[in-house]
Motif scaffolding. Structure first.
Motif, PDB file in Angstrom:
ATOM      1  N   SER A   1      43.360  55.642  76.552  1.00  0.00           N
ATOM      2  CA  SER A   1      42.204  55.650  75.832  1.00  0.00           C
ATOM      3  C   SER A   1      41.513  57.195  76.118  1.00  0.00           C
TER       4      SER A   1
ATOM      5  N   GLU B   1      46.783  50.437  77.901  1.00  0.00           N
ATOM      6  CA  GLU B   1      46.516  51.471  76.901  1.00  0.00           C
ATOM      7  C   GLU B   1      46.125  52.757  77.189  1.00  0.00           C
TER       8      GLU B   1
ATOM      9  N   LYS C   1      41.816  54.553  70.940  1.00  0.00           N
ATOM     10  CA  LYS C   1      42.735  54.062  71.839  1.00  0.00           C
ATOM     11  C   LYS C   1      44.386  54.437  71.354  1.00  0.00           C
TER      12      LYS C   1
ATOM     13  N   GLU D   1      38.036  59.411  75.720  1.00  0.00           N
ATOM     14  CA  GLU D   1      36.633  59.249  75.307  1.00  0.00           C
ATOM     15  C   GLU D   1      36.189  60.656  74.851  1.00  0.00           C
TER      16      GLU D   1
ATOM     17  N   ILE E   1      43.676  52.220  80.499  1.00  0.00           N
ATOM     18  CA  ILE E   1      42.728  51.029  80.578  1.00  0.00           C
ATOM     19  C   ILE E   1      43.467  49.700  80.403  1.00  0.00           C
TER      20      ILE E   1
ATOM     21  N   SER F   1      39.802  43.326  81.577  1.00  0.00           N
ATOM     22  CA  SER F   1      39.902  43.986  80.365  1.00  0.00           C
ATOM     23  C   SER F   1      39.006  45.218  80.436  1.00  0.00           C
ATOM     24  N   GLY F   2      39.141  46.641  80.196  1.00  0.00           N
ATOM     25  CA  GLY F   2      38.464  47.568  80.265  1.00  0.00           C
ATOM     26  C   GLY F   2      38.458  48.499  81.682  1.00  0.00           C
ATOM     27  N   ASP F   3      39.195  47.664  82.623  1.00  0.00           N
ATOM     28  CA  ASP F   3      39.200  48.645  83.904  1.00  0.00           C
ATOM     29  C   ASP F   3      40.199  49.756  83.683  1.00  0.00           C
ATOM     30  N   VAL F   4      39.723  50.674  84.654  1.00  0.00           N
ATOM     31  CA  VAL F   4      40.513  52.093  84.508  1.00  0.00           C
ATOM     32  C   VAL F   4      41.757  51.922  85.610  1.00  0.00           C
TER      33      VAL F   4
ATOM     34  N   MET G   1      32.285  57.755  81.839  1.00  0.00           N
ATOM     35  CA  MET G   1      32.241  57.469  83.079  1.00  0.00           C
ATOM     36  C   MET G   1      32.630  58.674  83.973  1.00  0.00           C
ATOM     37  N   LYS G   2      32.169  58.919  85.083  1.00  0.00           N
ATOM     38  CA  LYS G   2      32.631  59.842  86.097  1.00  0.00           C
ATOM     39  C   LYS G   2      32.982  59.064  87.311  1.00  0.00           C
TER      40      LYS G   2
ATOM     41  N   PHE H   1      32.684  58.532  71.600  1.00  0.00           N
ATOM     42  CA  PHE H   1      33.481  57.346  71.003  1.00  0.00           C
ATOM     43  C   PHE H   1      34.772  57.391  71.761  1.00  0.00           C
ATOM     44  N   CYS H   2      35.324  56.509  71.609  1.00  0.00           N
ATOM     45  CA  CYS H   2      36.783  56.167  72.335  1.00  0.00           C
ATOM     46  C   CYS H   2      37.822  55.972  71.209  1.00  0.00           C
TER      47      CYS H   2
ATOM     48  N   TYR I   1      42.036  58.265  80.120  1.00  0.00           N
ATOM     49  CA  TYR I   1      42.247  57.229  81.011  1.00  0.00           C
ATOM     50  C   TYR I   1      43.642  56.278  80.583  1.00  0.00           C
TER      51      TYR I   1
END
Lengths: 279, 253
Positions: free
Chosen positions: A64, A62, A79, A66, A105, A131-134, A1-2, A76-77, A103
């Motif tokens: 992360s 945590e 963590k 990418e 996350i 969950s997953g929000d930056v 993502m940008k 891939f990511c 990031y």
């Protein structure tokens, strides 16, 4: 993502001035090593936000990282609960630019998130995160695999002269890892015979190489050309050489000056060489 | 088995700049045999041409055959032109001609057709014959399944518009995303049997929108599958592109 200049519906540290104090300038560092089989990247992240640190310590967030290599469709990511990553990539998995986007996350839904440093536009609002929000977007980093950094100073490292066949004029193609200079067939045969004589280097630099470089830089598009090795090579040199720091490859109005600087003033070199030959 | 031959890179450059459409009209391509080298460590498969199906419905069969023949090549090697240009001009010339007939009305269009089908497509690697088929299998294969090509079959059943749309997204590079989406489509075959294209457009729009604020590569396959399951009613009712273009994408679950 940008994230870029997007405004998200909640504050993100590292996105514009959503949260202050901003990320420190050295918020990401990447140390690279490689051998015949693999690249290893040691990434260290840094932030100074106590609210986010609290979420990390509580296990609600945590780190992360990418990893993307567009040319080999790799993405891939990885963590980590700590701000360090060691990432190993096989040399045969990657080609060209490798991008690292790191990031913090949310690991799970977080209700009522409020950051004490959030911009006044957010007021006292608190936010329900999924969950997953930056929460933090560190500066992006990249590395160019297969770029022979020690050879970048020679124009030949990113330019190649080829036989243009029946076409009557010289033309250039910047849509590949090397800038291609096509000479009409008869001229190409002459070039092949003459280029073995090192006395003609300055002449070729001041003519063919300089013209090609000036043309491609004046038509440069980051979107179209940014991933090619020749562009990466020039960006690397701009970053590394003090005399080039003032330039930006995307500023096409300065293409002429940049081309001259990359070739260390080819006209002056040509006249110096001719003067020496005349003695 | 012999080692796989390929053209020298300088010869590939030469071919690209000296395209003569007449040379692609026959049943084979005449080339300079002195410009061929053998690849160390890669075997030339036997009878590959016979395993390919040049009908549009035969892409799945052809893709798997090509992938199986070259399953040990690395991504680094696969993104280079060396192997693919040789295959399209020599070993698989007949297949490429039948599958993608040259139909330019004038010389410029003919040359453009040849460039896009015998060399690298000017828009995207996925549109490059042979190479594109290999990559699409590589990115959709799931070795955790009894039949690793189970989801590859679902992918190819979605049609070429879906391949081009997803192939050009960065999403396809994230294996978990593709596996999750394809598992959803496998569970709901009625969505792909007819008129899938607008639904595929909806799915790509959905994840494009989510990807603007969420790190999709951080999510595992269950996230993608669940996101689509929650919108099954919406997806089922889509029947044309206008509905997708006018659709507000609901980002909340």
């Amino acid at each position: 993502m940008k994230i870029g200049n997007n405004s998200l519906p909640y504050p993100v540290l590292g996105n514009s001035d959503d949260i202050k104090p901003l990320l420190p300038e050295d918020n990401i560092s990447v140390a690279t090593s490689f051998d015949n089989d693999k690249y290893t990247f040691h990434i260290t992240l840094k932030h100074e936000n106590p609210d986010i640190e609290m979420l990390l310590k509580a296990g609600l967030a945590e780190y992360s990282c990418e990893v993307t290599c567009p040319r080999t469709y790799l993405r891939f990511c990885k963590k980590s609960p700590t701000p360090e990553f060691e990432i190993t990539l096989g040399r045969r998995e990657v080609y060209g630019r490798i991008e690292f986007a790191c990031y913090v996350i949310a690991r799970e839904d977080i209700a009522g998130y409020h950051n004490s440093g959030q911009h006044e536009d957010y007021g006292d609002a608190s936010f329900n995160l999924e969950s997953g929000d930056v929460l933090v977007a560190f500066y992006p980093a990249s590395y160019n695999a297969d770029l022979k950094y020690e050879k970048l100073y020679a124009a030949g490292s990113f330019m190649v002269v080829l036989d243009g066949g029946d076409k009557p004029h010289t033309w250039f193609d910047a849509n590949d890892d090397n800038i291609k200079v096509y000479l009409p067939h008869a001229m190409f045969e002459q070039f092949r015979a003459l280029c073995k004589n090192r006395n003609f280097n300055e002449l070729f630099h001041a003519s063919i190489v300089f013209n090609a470089l000036f043309k491609v830089l004046s038509e440069y598009s980051e979107k179209k050309h940014g991933d090619f090795q020749w562009a990466e090579a020039i960006k690397y040199r701009i970053d590394q050489e003090e005399d080039l720091h003032q330039y930006d490859i995307t500023d096409t109005t300065k293409a002429y000056e940049l081309a001259q600087a990359l070739l260390h003033d080819p006209y002056q070199r040509l006249f110096n060489h001719l003067a020496q030959s005349n003695e | 088995m012999a080692l796989q031959p390929v053209f020298k890179r300088s010869y590939i450059e030469y071919l690209k700049t000296h395209i003569r459409s007449s040379e692609y009209m026959g049943d084979h391509f005449e080339y300079d045999r002195s410009q061929v080298v053998r690849l160390y460590g890669i075997q030339q498969p036997e009878d590959l041409l016979q395993k390919l199906d040049p009908s549009p419905d035969g892409d799945l069969k052809s893709a798997i055959a090509i992938y199986e023949a070259y399953k040990d090549i690395t991504p680094l090697f696969a993104q280079q032109d060396d192997l693919w240009v040789y295959l399209t001009h020599v070993d698989l010339f007949e297949y490429v001609k039948k599958r993608w007939p040259i139909k330019g009305e004038d010389n410029e269009k003919l040359v453009s057709d040849i460039q896009n089908h015998w060399f690298r497509h000017n828009k995207h690697l996925f549109r490059t014959p042979v190479a594109g088929l290999w990559w699409q299998v590589f990115l959709t294969k799931d070795d955790n399944r009894e039949n690793p090509y189970d989801l590859t079959e679902v992918y190819f059943n979605c049609g070429q518009d879906f391949h081009q749309r997803f192939g050009e997204l960065t999403l396809i590079r994230h294996k978990d995303a593709m596996i999750g989406i394809l598992e959803f489509l496998k569970d709901h075959p009625e969505l792909t049997t007819k008129g899938f294209d607008p639904r595929g457009q909806y799915i790509s729009r959905l994840f494009n929108s989510v990807g603007s604020y969420k790190l999709l590569s951080n999510m595992d396959k269950s996230y993608f599958k669940k996101a689509l399951e929650n919108r099954l009613d919406i997806i089922s009712q889509i029947s044309n592109r206008t509905e997708v273009q006018n659709q507000d994408i609901t980002l909340n679950e």
